[in-house]
Write a protein that holds these residues in place. Structure first.
Motif, short mmCIF file in Angstrom:
data_model
loop_
_atom_site.label_atom_id
_atom_site.label_comp_id
_atom_site.label_asym_id
_atom_site.label_seq_id
_atom_site.Cartn_x
_atom_site.Cartn_y
_atom_site.Cartn_z
N CYS A 258 0.84 -1.20 0.00
CA CYS A 258 0.00 0.00 0.00
C CYS A 258 0.88 1.25 0.00
O CYS A 258 1.84 1.36 0.76
CB CYS A 258 -0.92 -0.01 1.21
SG CYS A 258 -2.10 1.37 1.23
N SER A 259 0.53 2.21 -0.86
CA SER A 259 1.29 3.46 -0.93
C SER A 259 0.87 4.47 0.14
O SER A 259 1.54 5.49 0.31
CB SER A 259 1.12 4.09 -2.32
OG SER A 259 -0.24 4.40 -2.57
N ILE A 260 -0.23 4.21 0.81
CA ILE A 260 -0.70 5.09 1.90
C ILE A 260 -0.09 4.59 3.21
O ILE A 260 -0.07 3.38 3.47
CB ILE A 260 -2.23 5.09 1.98
CG1 ILE A 260 -2.84 5.50 0.64
CG2 ILE A 260 -2.73 6.00 3.08
CD1 ILE A 260 -4.35 5.38 0.61
N PRO A 261 0.40 5.46 4.08
CA PRO A 261 0.91 5.00 5.38
C PRO A 261 -0.16 4.25 6.18
O PRO A 261 -1.33 4.66 6.20
CB PRO A 261 1.33 6.31 6.08
CG PRO A 261 1.57 7.27 4.96
CD PRO A 261 0.61 6.92 3.88
N ILE A 262 0.23 3.17 6.80
CA ILE A 262 -0.72 2.29 7.51
C ILE A 262 -0.27 2.11 8.95
O ILE A 262 0.92 1.88 9.22
CB ILE A 262 -0.83 0.92 6.82
CG1 ILE A 262 -1.48 1.08 5.44
CG2 ILE A 262 -1.64 -0.06 7.65
CD1 ILE A 262 -1.66 -0.23 4.69
N ILE A 263 -1.25 2.20 9.87
CA ILE A 263 -1.04 1.86 11.28
C ILE A 263 -1.77 0.55 11.54
O ILE A 263 -2.97 0.43 11.26
CB ILE A 263 -1.56 2.97 12.21
CG1 ILE A 263 -0.80 4.28 11.98
CG2 ILE A 263 -1.43 2.54 13.67
CD1 ILE A 263 -1.32 5.42 12.83
N SER A 264 -1.05 -0.44 12.07
CA SER A 264 -1.66 -1.73 12.41
C SER A 264 -2.00 -1.71 13.90
O SER A 264 -1.13 -1.51 14.75
CB SER A 264 -0.70 -2.87 12.09
OG SER A 264 -1.25 -4.11 12.51
N LEU A 274 1.69 -10.72 11.81
CA LEU A 274 2.57 -10.35 10.70
C LEU A 274 2.14 -9.03 10.07
O LEU A 274 2.96 -8.33 9.47
CB LEU A 274 2.57 -11.46 9.65
CG LEU A 274 3.13 -12.81 10.09
CD1 LEU A 274 3.14 -13.79 8.93
CD2 LEU A 274 4.52 -12.66 10.68
N CYS A 275 0.88 -8.68 10.21
CA CYS A 275 0.42 -7.38 9.71
C CYS A 275 1.12 -6.24 10.44
O CYS A 275 1.39 -5.19 9.84
CB CYS A 275 -1.10 -7.29 9.89
SG CYS A 275 -1.83 -5.75 9.30
N ASP A 276 1.44 -6.45 11.73
CA ASP A 276 2.16 -5.42 12.49
C ASP A 276 3.55 -5.19 11.90
O ASP A 276 4.02 -4.05 11.84
CB ASP A 276 2.29 -5.84 13.96
CG ASP A 276 0.93 -5.97 14.64
OD1 ASP A 276 -0.01 -5.31 14.16
OD2 ASP A 276 0.82 -6.73 15.61
N TYR A 277 4.20 -6.25 11.46
CA TYR A 277 5.54 -6.11 10.89
C TYR A 277 5.51 -5.43 9.51
O TYR A 277 6.42 -4.70 9.15
CB TYR A 277 6.20 -7.48 10.77
CG TYR A 277 6.50 -8.14 12.09
CD1 TYR A 277 7.59 -7.76 12.85
CD2 TYR A 277 5.69 -9.15 12.58
CE1 TYR A 277 7.87 -8.36 14.06
CE2 TYR A 277 5.95 -9.77 13.79
CZ TYR A 277 7.05 -9.37 14.53
OH TYR A 277 7.32 -9.96 15.73
N ALA A 278 4.46 -5.68 8.74
CA ALA A 278 4.38 -5.10 7.40
C ALA A 278 3.91 -3.65 7.40
O ALA A 278 4.20 -2.90 6.47
CB ALA A 278 3.44 -5.94 6.53
N ALA A 279 3.16 -3.26 8.45
CA ALA A 279 2.64 -1.88 8.51
C ALA A 279 3.77 -0.90 8.78
O ALA A 279 4.87 -1.26 9.22
CB ALA A 279 1.57 -1.78 9.59
#
Length: 487
Positions: A258-264, A274-279
């Motif tokens: 995703c090109s938008i910054p993401i907070i998990s 694993l979503c926490d590591y990718a965010a």
């Protein structure tokens, strides 16, 4: 000696007899009909399926593969045996995880045979990980794989915007998570929120979460739906199985791409997916994610007011210091009288010199006027006029004495060409002229030059004797005006 009527003897004899036959024939005492291979295979299939219609097997996955039709094939093994397994497309779509080789699972299904290869296998309807240990082993294996591809690299993390105008939230539309996020944003800094409701656990939840993340990323700026400046992927707490959707590879890849910054913000502070590591940033809870996403509006206003006050004080201090410096410089500057005193003295000196200069110029002008006035007296003008007349008379007498026709009265003649021109003063010029005009006192006579080489020319008719003689008129200059004619 064996009994000739025993079963062994009969069987041996019968077998020897049967083996020696070329064509199959009914045998006395044998009621078994000959079956085809297919009949036997399907009989075994019905027997196995009837006996083992529902089984649960524990084993390690080996040779996992998914074919183009969507069906999945594998083998389950332990340290003693191996059994083939198959999962049809519909059942494979309902799996809660992606099977991998080396993962220990418990498969639920029924045993059957595959007549085409004379093999028995298990048709799996449901498959789960064999305990938390197997689940964590699968998680660590997937984590190592994705980390090796660079999806968790810190250099790839995007910075969060300081004050996002639009925030996208991927979570359940009916849970307490979205209410907590909206409430926290309202308290800290009211912001436009776009919610993409998804299932956060269960069958198909991972695909919905990944589609929501990709959907936010695909929104074009300036469209009917505002494009988020920040995305929050959130879920409440739960067990490892409840949070497993956020460990799925499809979700992790969607978040990392995703090109938008993401907070998990998945689970509680102790939960890690694993979503926490990718965010780009991990928040311990969904409420903490809202706090991280925006600043406190009241604190921001207080900071702005503080900066404004400091700016005003700095500006006033700068002006005050400037005034002090100006006053200090002004004290060292000379007084006005000191600066202007010499200039005033010079101005007074120039004024006095100007008065004297004007008086002198006036005196000189008066003297010149007096001299000019004396020169304009009648006696002086008469003397100048008489002198001029005497010089004019002398000049006229000289002109009359130099007149070439003045000597004609003494018997001389003046010779010119007949067509006019200057006086001829030599014989050569006279011969060259040919036709002559002889000027006498009382007239002009025309003549031809005859030197014996030229044919005679007809003489021009003689002028009458009473024709006036060409004599230059005496010209006297006009009398000059005088300033005293009217006196």
């Amino acid at each position: 000696m064996p009994d000739p009527f025993s079963d062994d003897v009969v069987s041996s004899d019968m077998l020897a007899s049967d083996m020696g036959r070329l064509v199959a024939e009914p045998v006395a005492g044998d009621n078994a009909l000959a079956m085809s291979v297919g009949e036997l295979a399907f009989k075994l299939k019905r027997m196995v399926e009837g006996e083992f219609g529902h089984v649960r097997l524990r084993g390690e996955i080996s040779g996992w593969k998914r074919v183009a039709s969507g069906h999945c094939y594998m083998a389950l093994k332990d340290d003693q045996a191996v059994i083939d397994g198959v999962i049809w497309k519909g059942s494979a779509a309902r799996l809660a995880f992606v099977p991998q080789d080396g993962v220990e699972v418990i498969a639920t299904g029924k045993l059957t045979t595959y007549p085409g290869r004379s093999k028995y296998q298990i048709v799996i309807d449901r498959m789960e990980l064999a305990g938390a240990g197997a689940l964590m082993a699968l998680l660590e294996k997937l984590k190592a794989k994705l980390a090796g591809e660079g999806l968790f690299d810190a250099a790839a993390k995007k910075p969060l915007p300081f004050m996002p105008q639009v925030i996208g939230v991927v979570t359940s539309g009916t849970g307490a998570v979205i209410r907590d996020i909206l409430h926290r944003l309202e308290d800290r800094c009211p912001t436009h929120v776009v919610v993409w409701p998804v299932k956060v656990q269960g069958e198909g939840s991972a695909a919905e979460i990944a589609a929501a993340v990709r959907g936010f990323d695909a929104i074009a700026p300036g469209g009917p739906v505002p494009r988020p400046d920040l995305v929050i992927v959130a879920r409440g707490g739960g067990s490892v199985e409840d949070l497993w959707s956020f460990n799925e590879e499809v979700v992790v890849r969607a978040v990392a791409a995703c090109s938008i910054p993401i907070i998990s913000a998945v689970g509680h502070e102790t939960d890690t997916t694993l979503c926490d590591y990718a965010a780009d940033l991990r928040a311990p809870t969904p409420t903490a994610a809202a706090e991280i996403a925006v600043p406190v509006l009241a604190d921001l206003r207080l900071t702005i007011d503080s900066h404004r006050n400091r700016t005003e004080r700095c500006a006033r201090r700068y002006v005050e210091r400037g005034r002090e410096q100006l006053a200090a410089l002004a004290r060292h500057l000379p007084k006005r009288d000191q600066l202007l005193g010499p200039q005033r003295q010079r101005a007074d000196d120039f004024g006095q010199r100007l008065d004297r200069g004007l008086e002198r110029r006036l005196t000189i002008a008066r003297g010149s006027l007096d001299r000019s006035g004396a020169a304009l007296r009648p006696a002086t003008l008469e003397r100048k006029l008489e002198g001029a007349r005497a010089r004019l008379d002398a000049t006229w007498r000289l002109v009359q004495s130099l007149n070439p026709d003045a000597i004609l009265d003494r018997g001389y003649a003046r010779v010119t060409a007949r067509d006019g021109g200057a006086t001829l003063s030599s014989a050569g010029a006279t011969r060259a002229a040919g036709a002559l005009a002889l000027h006498f006192r009382d007239g002009v006579v025309e003549a031809l030059v005859d030197d014996g080489s030229a044919s005679p020319r007809a003489p021009a008719p003689a002028r009458p004797a009473d024709a006036p003689r060409a004599r230059p008129a005496a010209v006297r200059p006009p009398a000059q005006p005088t300033l005293f004619n009217d006196l």
